[in-house]
Design a protein around this motif. Structure first.
Motif: not given
Length: 531
Positions: A271-275, A418-427
Motif C-alpha cells: 500500500l506504500r506509494t513511492i514518490f 531538502t530541495s528534491f527528494y524521494m519518499l514513500g508513504w503508507t497512510p
C-alpha cells in the motif's frame, strides 16, 4: 470489490502466523536492510521502525491480521457526543518494569506525542483535550468531529509516565538528534517482547514478555534483529540458515531464493506509494546552482520533471515488473475512484520545451536526497531518475544515505533540509485524508500539525479546504467525490511526482510460518518457528 475485500485478497506483510504444535521455545533471527536507530516510539514515523516498536509497545487500539481496528490497551470506546471519544482501559496491565498501566500514562503519552521533537504530531489534533475521568477512563475532547480519529492510532504507542520522568525522557527524541537519549536506547512497553539489549547498527535482542496480558500466538522466546545493508550478504545469510527472515529480497535474487531448498520468497502488492517531492516553499533552494530564486516554484519546471521520468522503464528495468505505476499519491486499493486518473505521458521533448519556457534552456543543478536502505531498489530508482533528468539538461547531485542519516537530514527542525527528494508513504488510516493532511497539506501554520510530513512545503488552500471536508463527511459517495476534486487540484499543480506502489519481497526460511500484511508491519508476536 471493496477496500477490505481487496486488502484481504492481497498477500500481507506482517510476520504473522498461526500456531504450530508443539509450541516449543524458539529463537527467530531477522535481518532488514535498514537499522533500528531509536527505541523512542515517537522519533520516526517510518513503517519498519513503527513495526519494530510494535513488538514492545502497544496502543489503545491495534489492527488485526486483516487490518481491522481491534481493542488494544483500551477494552472499548464510544462517542457520547460527536466531539468526545471515551476510552475504557484494561485493568491489570503492567509495563515491562512492573509499573501499572493507568489513565495517567495515556494523558502523558498524548502530550508527549504532540510535543516538539515528535514525528507523530498529527496523530492527535493539537487542540484536543485529553482528560482523565478516572484511573481507567480517558476522554478525548475535540473542537470538531473526527470520525476517523482512531484509524491511525495502531502506530501510536503508550509510554510509562513514571519511567519517562524517572529517566529524564519526558521530551521525545527528534530524528535529527545527534546524541542518544535514554528513551532511544532503552524501552519499557506493555507488549509481547521486552528489549534485552540494543546496539544501534549492530544488533537488537527481544525477549518474550512472560506477563503479557494477551495469550501469545507465537512460540518464540527470543528475536535477534540484525541490520544487514548489503543485499548479497543478506541473501547469503538467509540461504545459509544464518537468519530466518530477511526484508527485502533484492528483486534480482527472488528466483534464486525460490529455487533454494530451505527458503522461499513471499511477494505481494504493498500500500506504500513511492514518490518524488520538491521544495516549493523557499525563495532560494538550499542545494542548487540557481541563486536568487527557486525553480520549483514554477509549475512548468515541476511538469518538466514529471514528463521526463519514464515510469514504464523504471517498472521494467529497475523493478523488473514488480511495481504498479501510480497517477496518485495513494494506492488504488485505498481509493475507489483512482481509476479515473491517468499519469501524464512520458514526453522528453515536451519536458525540454517546458524548461526552456521557464528560463532554463540548459537545465540547472540540484541535490536529490534519497534513502538507500528503506525501499525496494530505492537507490536504483534514484539513479534511474538522475539519468532521465540528465536528458533534459538537469544535473542531479544524488545524496543517497542510510535512512537514519536521510531522515535526520530532511527532518531537521526549523525547516526541512531538502530541495528534491524521494519518499514513500503508507497512510496509517488506510484512507486518502491522511495523505491529504500529512503529506500534501499546507504547513504554514505553526499552531497546526497539518503537513507534518510535507517536506517540500506544497500549499494550496483550496486543496486544504477539501481535505477538511473529507475529514467530516460520512457519506462515502460524497466523500469520494471530494477526494477526487482534491487530487485533481494537486495533479494540476504537479505538486508531487507519484512513481509507483512497489511489490513486497520477503525471504523466509521454510522453518518459519507466516503471512503478509500490505502495510508492511513486522509484528513478530504472530510468528512461529519449527525446530
Amino acid at each position: 470489490m471493496s477496500v477490505r475485500q481487496t486488502l484481504l485478497a492481497a498477500i500481507c506483510i506482517t510476520i504473522a502466523a498461526f500456531a504450530i504444535s508443539p509450541a516449543s521455545a524458539q529463537t527467530l533471527r531477522y535481518a532488514n536492510q535498514g537499522d533500528l536507530k531509536s527505541l523512542d516510539p515517537y522519533t520516526l514515523r517510518e513503517t519498519t521502525t513503527i513495526a519494530h516498536h510494535g513488538n514492545v509497545y502497544e496502543g489503545l487500539v491495534a489492527r488485526d491480521k486483516d487490518l481491522k481496528i481491534i481493542p488494544g490497551l483500551a477494552e472499548s470506546w464510544e462517542t457520547p457526543e460527536p466531539t468526545r471519544w471515551r476510552f475504557h482501559l484494561r485493568h491489570n496491565v503492567k509495563f515491562h518494569n512492573g509499573d501499572p498501566f493507568t489513565a495517567d500514562d495515556v494523558v502523558f503519552s498524548a502530550d508527549r506525542v504532540r510535543a516538539v521533537g515528535s514525528n507523530f504530531t498529527t496523530i492527535i489534533p493539537t487542540d484536543a483535550k485529553v482528560v482523565k475521568v478516572d484511573d481507567y477512563t480517558v476522554d478525548f475532547v475535540l473542537t470538531s468531529p473526527n470520525p476517523i480519529l482512531i484509524t491511525q492510532w495502531d502506530g501510536w504507542y503508550i509510554m510509562d509516565k513514571k519511567w519517562c520522568e524517572d529517566n529524564n525522557a519526558v521530551a521525545p527524541t527528534p530524528a535529527s538528534a545527534t546524541s542518544p537519549s535514554f528513551a532511544s536506547l532503552h524501552a519499557n512497553g506493555t507488549g509481547a517482547f521486552m528489549i534485552e539489549s540494543h546496539q544501534p547498527g549492530v544488533k537488537t535482542v527481544f525477549k518474550a514478555n512472560p506477563n503479557w496480558w494477551r495469550k501469545p500466538e507465537h512460540n518464540l522466546q527470543e528475536i535477534i534483529f540484525t541490520p544487514i545493508g548489503s543485499d548479497a550478504t543478506r541473501v547469503a545469510a538467509l540461504l545459509s540458515g544464518e537468519v530466518d527472515v530477511i526484508e527485502p529480497v533484492p528483486i534480482q535474487d527472488i528466483a534464486r531464493v525460490n529455487a533454494s531448498p530451505n527458503a522461499t520468497v513471499l511477494t505481494g502488492p504493498e500500500l506504500r506509494t513511492i514518490f518524488l517531492g520538491f521544495d516549493q516553499k523557499r525563495d532560494e533552494l538550499l542545494y542548487s546552482n540557481v541563486k536568487g530564486k527557486n525553480p520549483f516554484k514554477d509549475i512548468r519546471v515541476r511538469e518538466a520533471f514529471y514528463k521526463a521520468i519514464d515510469i514504464d522503464l523504471i517498472k521494467t528495468r529497475v523493478m523488473r515488473g514488480l511495481s504498479t505505476p501510480s497517477a496518485l499519491m495513494i494506492a488504488p486499493q485505498l481509493f475507489k475512484l483512482s481509476g479515473d486518473f491517468t499519469r501524464p505521458k512520458f514526453d522528453l521533448e515536451g519536458a525540454k520545451k517546458l524548461l526552456t519556457e521557464a528560463g532554463y534552456p540548459d537545465g540547472f543543478e540540484v541535490t536529490m536526497d534519497c534513502p538507500n536502505d528503506r525501499y525496494v531498489n530505492d537507490a536504483a530508482i534514484c539513479q534511474a531518475v538522475v539519468g532521465m533528468l540528465a536528458r533534459i539538461g538537469v544535473k542531479i547531485d544524488l545524496l543517497a544515505q542510510p535512512k537514519a542519516l536521510y531522515f535526520a537530514k530532511v527532518l531537521k527542525p526549523g525547516g526541512f533540509q531538502t530541495s528534491f527528494y524521494m519518499l514513500g508513504w503508507t497512510p496509517a488510516t488506510l484512507d486518502s485524508q491522511n495523505v491529504m493532511n500529512d503529506i500534501m497539506g499546507c504547513r504554514d501554520d505553526p499552531k497546526s500539525s497539518r503537513g507534518e510530513a510535507n517536506l517540500g512545503g506544497y500549499c494550496n488552500k483550496e486543496f486544504d479546504a477539501l481535505s477538511d471536508k473529507v475529514l467530516l463527511e460520512t457519506d462515502q459517495a460524497k466523500r469520494d467525490f471530494l477526494i477526487k476534486q482534491a487530487f485533481e487540484i494537486a495533479n494540476k499543480d504537479y505538486a508531487y511526482i507519484p512513481l509507483h506502489q512497489q511489490a513486497l519481497a520477503w525471504g523466509v526460511s521454510k522453518k518459519v510460518k507466516l503471512v503478509q500484511r500490505p502495510d508492511n508491519q513486522v509484528l513478530l508476536y504472530w510468528a512461529t518457528k519449527q525446530e
